[in-house]
Motif scaffolding. Sequence first.
Motif, PDB file in Angstrom:
ATOM      1  N   ASP A   1       0.900  -1.331   0.239  1.00  0.00           N
ATOM      2  CA  ASP A   1      -0.247  -0.049  -0.268  1.00  0.00           C
ATOM      3  C   ASP A   1       0.795   1.107   0.217  1.00  0.00           C
ATOM      4  OD1 ASP A   1      -2.371  -1.738  -0.209  1.00  0.00           O
ATOM      5  OD2 ASP A   1      -2.848  -2.206   2.039  1.00  0.00           O
ATOM      6  N   ASN A   2       0.206   2.142  -0.535  1.00  0.00           N
ATOM      7  CA  ASN A   2       0.766   3.274  -0.459  1.00  0.00           C
ATOM      8  C   ASN A   2       2.168   4.139  -0.821  1.00  0.00           C
ATOM      9  OD1 ASN A   2      -1.114   4.714   1.181  1.00  0.00           O
ATOM     10  ND2 ASN A   2      -0.336   3.838   2.934  1.00  0.00           N
ATOM     11  N   GLY A   3       2.399   2.740  -2.378  1.00  0.00           N
ATOM     12  CA  GLY A   3       3.883   3.114  -3.182  1.00  0.00           C
ATOM     13  C   GLY A   3       5.134   1.633  -2.512  1.00  0.00           C
ATOM     14  N   LEU A   4       4.665   2.061  -1.411  1.00  0.00           N
ATOM     15  CA  LEU A   4       5.978   0.755  -0.723  1.00  0.00           C
ATOM     16  C   LEU A   4       5.665  -0.536  -1.582  1.00  0.00           C
ATOM     17  CD1 LEU A   4       5.084   1.010   3.026  1.00  0.00           C
ATOM     18  CD2 LEU A   4       6.211   2.475   1.648  1.00  0.00           C
ATOM     19  N   VAL A   5       7.288  -1.027  -1.240  1.00  0.00           N
ATOM     20  CA  VAL A   5       7.377  -2.204  -2.079  1.00  0.00           C
ATOM     21  C   VAL A   5       8.377  -2.915  -1.046  1.00  0.00           C
ATOM     22  CG1 VAL A   5       9.233  -2.797  -3.878  1.00  0.00           C
ATOM     23  CG2 VAL A   5       7.576  -0.907  -4.392  1.00  0.00           C
ATOM     24  N   GLN A   6       7.995  -4.240  -0.958  1.00  0.00           N
ATOM     25  CA  GLN A   6       9.183  -5.287  -0.333  1.00  0.00           C
ATOM     26  C   GLN A   6       9.522  -5.925  -0.881  1.00  0.00           C
ATOM     27  OE1 GLN A   6       6.303  -8.762   1.735  1.00  0.00           O
ATOM     28  NE2 GLN A   6       7.211  -7.984   3.872  1.00  0.00           N
ATOM     29  N   LEU A   7      10.770  -6.386  -0.816  1.00  0.00           N
ATOM     30  CA  LEU A   7      11.879  -7.107  -1.059  1.00  0.00           C
ATOM     31  C   LEU A   7      12.471  -7.696  -0.825  1.00  0.00           C
ATOM     32  CD1 LEU A   7      13.630  -7.244  -3.483  1.00  0.00           C
ATOM     33  CD2 LEU A   7      15.518  -5.280  -2.352  1.00  0.00           C
ATOM     34  N   PRO A   8      12.531  -8.973  -1.070  1.00  0.00           N
ATOM     35  CA  PRO A   8      12.811 -10.278  -0.262  1.00  0.00           C
ATOM     36  C   PRO A   8      14.529 -10.593  -0.410  1.00  0.00           C
ATOM     37  CG  PRO A   8      10.620 -10.849  -1.001  1.00  0.00           C
ATOM     38  CD  PRO A   8      10.796  -9.549  -1.771  1.00  0.00           C
TER      39      PRO A   8
ATOM     40  N   GLN B   1      12.912  -9.106   4.637  1.00  0.00           N
ATOM     41  CA  GLN B   1      11.515  -9.022   3.625  1.00  0.00           C
ATOM     42  C   GLN B   1      11.839  -7.203   4.061  1.00  0.00           C
ATOM     43  OE1 GLN B   1       9.607 -10.981   2.224  1.00  0.00           O
ATOM     44  NE2 GLN B   1      11.008 -12.119   3.301  1.00  0.00           N
ATOM     45  N   ALA B   2      12.838  -6.292   3.452  1.00  0.00           N
ATOM     46  CA  ALA B   2      13.260  -5.188   3.012  1.00  0.00           C
ATOM     47  C   ALA B   2      12.274  -4.332   2.815  1.00  0.00           C
ATOM     48  CB  ALA B   2      14.407  -4.643   2.652  1.00  0.00           C
ATOM     49  N   VAL B   3      11.703  -3.403   3.211  1.00  0.00           N
ATOM     50  CA  VAL B   3      10.754  -2.256   2.695  1.00  0.00           C
ATOM     51  C   VAL B   3      11.214  -1.460   2.121  1.00  0.00           C
ATOM     52  CG1 VAL B   3       8.353  -1.207   2.861  1.00  0.00           C
ATOM     53  CG2 VAL B   3       9.138  -3.639   4.653  1.00  0.00           C
ATOM     54  N   GLY B   4      11.187  -0.111   1.486  1.00  0.00           N
ATOM     55  CA  GLY B   4      11.354   0.507   0.736  1.00  0.00           C
ATOM     56  C   GLY B   4      10.073   1.111   0.032  1.00  0.00           C
TER      57      GLY B   4
ATOM     58  N   ASP C   1      13.130  10.702  -7.876  1.00  0.00           N
ATOM     59  CA  ASP C   1      13.267   9.484  -8.473  1.00  0.00           C
ATOM     60  C   ASP C   1      13.542   8.476  -8.680  1.00  0.00           C
ATOM     61  OD1 ASP C   1      12.620  11.870 -10.309  1.00  0.00           O
ATOM     62  OD2 ASP C   1      14.755  12.778 -10.101  1.00  0.00           O
ATOM     63  N   ARG C   2      13.802   7.943  -7.525  1.00  0.00           N
ATOM     64  CA  ARG C   2      14.185   6.651  -6.497  1.00  0.00           C
ATOM     65  C   ARG C   2      13.335   6.027  -6.638  1.00  0.00           C
ATOM     66  NH1 ARG C   2      19.205   5.176  -1.851  1.00  0.00           N
ATOM     67  NH2 ARG C   2      17.006   6.122  -0.644  1.00  0.00           N
ATOM     68  N   HIS C   3      13.287   4.827  -7.395  1.00  0.00           N
ATOM     69  CA  HIS C   3      11.960   3.579  -6.888  1.00  0.00           C
ATOM     70  C   HIS C   3      11.821   3.050  -5.415  1.00  0.00           C
ATOM     71  CE1 HIS C   3      10.445  -0.374  -7.935  1.00  0.00           C
ATOM     72  NE2 HIS C   3       9.925   0.522  -9.022  1.00  0.00           N
ATOM     73  N   PRO C   4      10.986   2.256  -5.007  1.00  0.00           N
ATOM     74  CA  PRO C   4      11.425   1.961  -3.885  1.00  0.00           C
ATOM     75  C   PRO C   4      12.110   0.701  -3.742  1.00  0.00           C
ATOM     76  CG  PRO C   4       8.733   1.987  -5.186  1.00  0.00           C
ATOM     77  CD  PRO C   4       9.974   2.634  -5.485  1.00  0.00           C
ATOM     78  N   ALA C   5      12.399   0.060  -4.383  1.00  0.00           N
ATOM     79  CA  ALA C   5      13.165  -1.581  -4.640  1.00  0.00           C
ATOM     80  C   ALA C   5      14.526  -0.906  -4.456  1.00  0.00           C
ATOM     81  CB  ALA C   5      12.195  -1.957  -5.804  1.00  0.00           C
TER      82      ALA C   5
ATOM     83  N   LEU D   1      16.645  -1.543  -1.037  1.00  0.00           N
ATOM     84  CA  LEU D   1      18.471  -2.578  -1.155  1.00  0.00           C
ATOM     85  C   LEU D   1      18.847  -1.937  -0.219  1.00  0.00           C
ATOM     86  CD1 LEU D   1      19.496  -4.546  -2.807  1.00  0.00           C
ATOM     87  CD2 LEU D   1      20.073  -2.609  -4.779  1.00  0.00           C
ATOM     88  N   ASP D   2      19.090  -0.510  -0.907  1.00  0.00           N
ATOM     89  CA  ASP D   2      20.344   0.737  -0.120  1.00  0.00           C
ATOM     90  C   ASP D   2      19.957   0.263   1.378  1.00  0.00           C
ATOM     91  OD1 ASP D   2      21.730   3.054  -0.398  1.00  0.00           O
ATOM     92  OD2 ASP D   2      20.456   3.773   1.279  1.00  0.00           O
ATOM     93  N   GLY D   3      18.723   0.510   2.341  1.00  0.00           N
ATOM     94  CA  GLY D   3      18.259  -0.304   3.663  1.00  0.00           C
ATOM     95  C   GLY D   3      19.157  -1.267   4.268  1.00  0.00           C
ATOM     96  N   TRP D   4      18.720  -2.391   3.042  1.00  0.00           N
ATOM     97  CA  TRP D   4      19.618  -3.711   3.411  1.00  0.00           C
ATOM     98  C   TRP D   4      21.206  -2.944   3.803  1.00  0.00           C
ATOM     99  CZ3 TRP D   4      21.763  -7.428   0.666  1.00  0.00           C
ATOM    100  CH2 TRP D   4      22.410  -8.185   1.189  1.00  0.00           C
TER     101      TRP D   4
END
Length: 225
Positions: free
Chosen positions: A49-56, A72-75, A80-84, A88-91
């Motif tokens: 929801d709200n444009g978030l992306v969950q990245l395993p 399960q990283a969340v973006g 201009d940065r894609h949430p994925a 990835l940056d946070g992970w």
Amino acid sequence: MDMGAEDIAALLAGLLAEGHALPASADGAEVDVAGTGVRIAIAAPQPQDNGLVQLPIGVSHPSFGGMFAWDQAVGVPGGDRHPATDALDGWTHTVFPVFAAALLPACDLAAHATAVPIEGGDRKAEVFYGPVAMRDFGGLTDADRSAMADRPPTRVVIEELFTGYALPDRPVWAFTFCARLPSGPVTEVTLLNGEAGSSFGHIADHLPWHGHGSVKSWALVVPRG
């Protein structure tokens, strides 16, 4: 722009190679760190929801017995940065340092983790704790942030595991997500990719929680001797 697992693997390989001097290359949806045994798997991003992306994202090493340590990283979308890419940056800076410290100690990301020896019964191990990821939903204070950094809930879990729990004779990973929301507390413990149940429901009780927010942290336990 849509990003698939292979796109993200290629992005991660470039980040690790160019930004952190690791011999990393993409192989489909996996990244191989040549000569180290470390492999990183990327699963398909999952829009929320709200444009978030969950990245395993999962890390594997021969000492893990064929398993991947999944997160399960969340973006969050922004500019201009894609949430994925945000996920990835946070992970890379909060989760991967735990594995880098144990398996790739020459990597600069290893310096973001802390190694702590631990003993229990006849077991000895070294625990690698990663940086905590905190989010303030309103009212968190410096005292809250200091308490989360000094004694994150994941540390409580690991210490309690060494008071009588049966542990395998190989690396063990765990991460926790704890929050205080207007609707009440949330406590999630993931141990070896599985939910650890309600026995750890108290692990964030020592935090002052002056406001609403969350804290997530990782640990990797490596047997020694």
